[in-house]
Design an enzyme around this catalytic site. Structure first.
Site, PDB file in Angstrom:
ATOM      1  N   TYR A 199      37.146  44.103  39.587  1.00 24.86           N
ATOM      2  CA  TYR A 199      36.257  43.237  40.376  1.00 24.86           C
ATOM      3  C   TYR A 199      36.252  41.823  39.790  1.00 24.86           C
ATOM      4  O   TYR A 199      36.419  40.826  40.505  1.00 24.86           O
ATOM      5  CB  TYR A 199      34.867  43.875  40.322  1.00 24.86           C
ATOM      6  N   SER A 210      24.010  43.202  54.982  1.00 23.53           N
ATOM      7  CA  SER A 210      23.271  43.712  53.828  1.00 23.53           C
ATOM      8  C   SER A 210      23.123  42.610  52.782  1.00 23.53           C
ATOM      9  O   SER A 210      23.829  41.597  52.842  1.00 23.53           O
ATOM     10  CB  SER A 210      24.086  44.894  53.270  1.00 23.53           C
ATOM     11  N   SER A 238      31.493  35.941  41.361  1.00 23.81           N
ATOM     12  CA  SER A 238      30.518  36.660  40.539  1.00 23.81           C
ATOM     13  C   SER A 238      30.566  36.134  39.113  1.00 23.81           C
ATOM     14  O   SER A 238      31.645  35.772  38.611  1.00 23.81           O
ATOM     15  CB  SER A 238      30.880  38.149  40.541  1.00 23.81           C
ATOM     16  N   THR A 245      20.380  44.072  45.336  1.00 24.54           N
ATOM     17  CA  THR A 245      20.961  44.363  46.652  1.00 24.54           C
ATOM     18  C   THR A 245      21.455  45.804  46.660  1.00 24.54           C
ATOM     19  O   THR A 245      21.694  46.388  45.596  1.00 24.54           O
ATOM     20  CB  THR A 245      22.161  43.439  46.951  1.00 24.54           C
TER      21      THR A 245
HETATM   22  N1  LIG Z   1      24.087  41.212  44.096  1.00 28.68           N
HETATM   23  C1  LIG Z   1      24.562  40.635  43.016  1.00 28.68           C
HETATM   24  O1  LIG Z   1      23.913  40.598  41.962  1.00 28.68           O
HETATM   25  C2  LIG Z   1      25.924  40.009  43.039  1.00 28.68           C
HETATM   26  C3  LIG Z   1      26.364  39.425  41.848  1.00 28.68           C
HETATM   27  C4  LIG Z   1      27.597  38.797  41.861  1.00 28.68           C
HETATM   28  C5  LIG Z   1      28.333  38.728  43.019  1.00 28.68           C
HETATM   29  N2  LIG Z   1      27.876  39.327  44.152  1.00 28.68           N
HETATM   30  C6  LIG Z   1      28.716  39.224  45.343  1.00 28.68           C
HETATM   31  O2  LIG Z   1      27.908  38.902  46.442  1.00 28.68           O
HETATM   32  C7  LIG Z   1      28.498  39.390  47.640  1.00 28.68           C
HETATM   33  C8  LIG Z   1      27.469  40.176  48.416  1.00 28.68           C
HETATM   34  O3  LIG Z   1      27.126  41.316  47.650  1.00 28.68           O
HETATM   35  P1  LIG Z   1      25.734  42.065  47.778  1.00 28.68           P
HETATM   36  O4  LIG Z   1      25.212  42.223  46.413  1.00 28.68           O
HETATM   37  O5  LIG Z   1      24.899  41.420  48.820  1.00 28.68           O
HETATM   38  O6  LIG Z   1      26.234  43.506  48.237  1.00 28.68           O
HETATM   39  P2  LIG Z   1      25.866  44.427  49.476  1.00 28.68           P
HETATM   40  O7  LIG Z   1      24.398  44.491  49.661  1.00 28.68           O
HETATM   41  O8  LIG Z   1      26.591  45.721  49.233  1.00 28.68           O
HETATM   42  O9  LIG Z   1      26.524  43.682  50.708  1.00 28.68           O
HETATM   43  C9  LIG Z   1      27.899  43.619  50.821  1.00 28.68           C
HETATM   44  C10 LIG Z   1      28.288  43.231  52.226  1.00 28.68           C
HETATM   45  O10 LIG Z   1      29.717  43.262  52.304  1.00 28.68           O
HETATM   46  C11 LIG Z   1      30.098  44.121  53.373  1.00 28.68           C
HETATM   47  N3  LIG Z   1      31.348  44.811  53.114  1.00 28.68           N
HETATM   48  C12 LIG Z   1      31.660  45.592  52.045  1.00 28.68           C
HETATM   49  N4  LIG Z   1      32.884  46.105  52.191  1.00 28.68           N
HETATM   50  C13 LIG Z   1      33.366  45.650  53.382  1.00 28.68           C
HETATM   51  C14 LIG Z   1      34.563  45.843  54.101  1.00 28.68           C
HETATM   52  N5  LIG Z   1      35.524  46.637  53.640  1.00 28.68           N
HETATM   53  N6  LIG Z   1      34.719  45.229  55.276  1.00 28.68           N
HETATM   54  C15 LIG Z   1      33.728  44.440  55.769  1.00 28.68           C
HETATM   55  N7  LIG Z   1      32.570  44.228  55.142  1.00 28.68           N
HETATM   56  C16 LIG Z   1      32.389  44.831  53.965  1.00 28.68           C
HETATM   57  C17 LIG Z   1      28.966  45.119  53.461  1.00 28.68           C
HETATM   58  O11 LIG Z   1      29.005  45.772  54.720  1.00 28.68           O
HETATM   59  P3  LIG Z   1      28.194  47.149  54.990  1.00 28.68           P
HETATM   60  O12 LIG Z   1      26.796  46.734  55.309  1.00 28.68           O
HETATM   61  O13 LIG Z   1      28.930  47.751  56.131  1.00 28.68           O
HETATM   62  O14 LIG Z   1      28.260  47.947  53.720  1.00 28.68           O
HETATM   63  C18 LIG Z   1      27.782  44.213  53.272  1.00 28.68           C
HETATM   64  O15 LIG Z   1      27.463  43.518  54.448  1.00 28.68           O
HETATM   65  C19 LIG Z   1      29.705  40.217  47.193  1.00 28.68           C
HETATM   66  O16 LIG Z   1      30.874  39.459  47.302  1.00 28.68           O
HETATM   67  C20 LIG Z   1      29.408  40.508  45.753  1.00 28.68           C
HETATM   68  O17 LIG Z   1      30.587  40.735  45.009  1.00 28.68           O
HETATM   69  C21 LIG Z   1      26.686  39.961  44.186  1.00 28.68           C
END
Ligand SMILES: NC(=O)c1ccc[n+]([C@@H]2O[C@H](COP(=O)([O-])OP(=O)(O)OC[C@H]3O[C@@H](n4cnc5c(N)ncnc54)[C@H](OP(=O)(O)O)[C@@H]3O)[C@@H](O)[C@H]2O)c1
Length: 463
Positions: free
Chosen positions: A350, A198, A324, A383
């Site tokens: 977080y 994702s 983050s 996301t």
């Molecule tokens: N988007 C932003 O603006 C933002 C900002 C700062 C930091 N981040 C960081 O970027 C990273 C990616 O986030 P995202 O925004 O792309 O979120 P996302 O779309 O929710 O993707 C998160 C991914 O992590 C996996 N995941 C979550 N819990 C898990 C678990 N217990 N075991 C294995 N896999 C797990 C999810 O798997 P499933 O598909 O099975 O749910 C998914 O593939 C994260 O570390 C987040 O903290 C994002």
């Protein structure tokens, strides 16, 4: 029909220039007149591949349906674009020399109303000049990656409003003006990435697969994993992608999958600890860990330390920890790593865990000088994770959020770029190093880094 022709000499080899220019999604990186490009055909660019190119005409976005009509690696790319009342023909000719590649770009515009053509001539000239400047920047001489935050970036981070704006889509578009084309292939490189089913991880995986990497995706849902592998293979033509299952809130599962991979993969070139989630309710895993601590800090620590033998077998491995910008708001709480005191606050838990992830990145960079170890933060990207865990923020900010590809760009750059390999132990946003604390109370010390490492090692020794 009106036309313009521009020539530019790139110091890069023909094959690299060709693969960059044939992929029309890169239009948005070098042509400032292009707002966004969406690939409509799976797989690498071939004759017949289609793209939706959104031209930026001031505030207006004008869609143009582009088709590659000739793609010859010997040095010809021809693409035809059809808009509502015009057509564009881009004809790019490449000729390799001992010092690089000469690029000749000819652009022809045919309007449905030829009487308007004289009016468009200056515009064509302007477009051509801006495009060629973009090409000079992206395909020009390779510059080393900066090794410390620049003064403007420090000032920007310290001033809260510019700092926050840099997290948005506008921040990315501004930063992108300084990006150069990735001068690399990932053929023969093995990348282990968590959370690529994702959001950012999915986007990074697609880019790395397109660069030829062998990918191992770790995730918790085998069905979603199989679907992701099938989709990535179809989109990129790369069949070296597989999925392994582990719920990364479980240290036992993380350690088990890492030990299996260590046997199966004698060499890992890149490890990307990306999986993450923001938990609005405090819950403890069956192993007794608060979930943010388990997923965002202890699990990446476990995966990294368990995979170290395979990482050390690579001539220059890279570890990329996705943290983050939220961590700027919180100090590390070594006295309360699992948020047992006070009223639980999900974003704070977080942010503290993400600061911890940055701290272990710095420690590892110092302990393992042979491995390039960096943290990055993606800004604010649209996301599923953000929509689900921060619905109010998402509701207000959605138009300003980055695309997943924008958020993932620095992950891909840190994983693939030869220049990024040379700088370790930093926190990156948009391919530039940034300061790690804005408020003095959130700054961590070397002593705290050591203490955190010791605590995590001790927790891991239980498994
Ligand atoms: N988007 C932003 O603006 C933002 C900002 C700062 C930091 N981040 C960081 O970027 C990273 C990616 O986030 P995202 O925004 O792309 O979120 P996302 O779309 O929710 O993707 C998160 C991914 O992590 C996996 N995941 C979550 N819990 C898990 C678990 N217990 N075991 C294995 N896999 C797990 C999810 O798997 P499933 O598909 O099975 O749910 C998914 O593939 C994260 O570390 C987040 O903290 C994002």
């Amino acid at each position: 029909m009106i036309s313009m022709e521009k020539t530019f000499h790139s110091p890069r080899p023909l094959a690299q220039v060709f693969s960059y220019l044939a992929d029309l999604t890169n239009f948005e990186l070098w042509d400032p007149g292009v707002h966004e490009v969406i690939s409509l055909s799976p797989g690498p660019p071939v004759t017949g591949s289609r793209y939706m190119v959104m031209l930026a005409m001031g505030p207006r976005k004008v869609p143009v349906d582009y088709t590659l009509i000739k793609v010859d690696p010997a040095g010809t790319i021809v693409a035809k674009g059809s808009g509502a009342n015009f057509t564009l023909l881009d004809h790019i000719t490449l000729s390799g020399t001992s010092s690089g590649t000469t690029i000749t770009w000819r652009l022809e515009l045919t309007l449905a109303s030829p009487s308007l053509e004289p009016l468009m001539r200056p515009f064509m000239h302007f477009t051509g000049s801006r495009g060629i400047s973009g090409l000079k920047r992206t395909l020009g001489a390779i510059r080393p990656a900066p090794s410390k935050p620049s003064l403007p970036s420090i000032l920007g981070d310290l001033m809260l409003l510019p700092g926050a704006l840099s997290f948005t889509k506008m921040g990315f578009l501004q930063a992108r003006r300084n990006f150069t084309a990735l001068d690399t292939s990932m053929d023969g490189k093995t990348v282990v990435i968590t959370g690529a089913t994702s959001g950012l991880g999915r986007s990074a995986a697609a880019s790395l697969a397109a660069l030829g990497a062998t990918l191992v995706i770790i995730g918790r849902d085998p069905e979603k994993g199989a679907q992701t592998v099938a989709n990535l293979t179809q989109e990129t033509g790369n069949s070296q992608i597989r999925f392994v299952t582990a719920d990364l809130t479980s240290v036992a599962q993380t350690v088990s999958v890492a030990r299996t991979l260590r046997q199966e993969l004698p060499r890992v070139d890149v490890l990307i600890n990306n999986a993450g989630a923001l938990f609005n309710e405090r819950k403890v895993t069956h192993e007794g860990y608060e979930r943010s601590f388990a997923l965002l800090l202890l699990s990446p620590f476990a995966l990294t330390t368990e995979l170290l033998p395979s990482l050390k077998a690579s001539p220059r491995a890279r570890i990329i920890n996705v943290t983050s910008g939220g961590m700027y708001t919180q100090p590390i709480r070594l006295d309360d790593l699992q948020y047992e005191r006070g009223r639980y606050d999900g974003p704070k838990a977080y942010a503290r865990a993400k600061r911890g992830l940055l701290m272990i990145t710095e420690t590892l960079a110092a302990l393992e000088p042979g491995i390039t170890c960096n943290a990055m933060h993606p800004g604010w990207a649209n996301t599923p994770g953000v929509a689900l865990s921060l619905p109010k923020f998402y509701g207000i900010m959605a138009p300003l959020l980055r695309t997943p590809a924008m958020g993932a760009d620095t992950i891909v750059w840190l994983a693939a770029s030869p220049q990024a390999r040379e700088v370790s132990g930093k926190l990156w946003l948009d391919r530039t190093p940034h300061i790690t604390a804005i408020f003095p109370r959130t700054q961590h010390t070397a002593r705290q880094r050591e203490q955190l490492w010791t605590v995590l090692q001790s927790e891991l020794s239980r498994f």
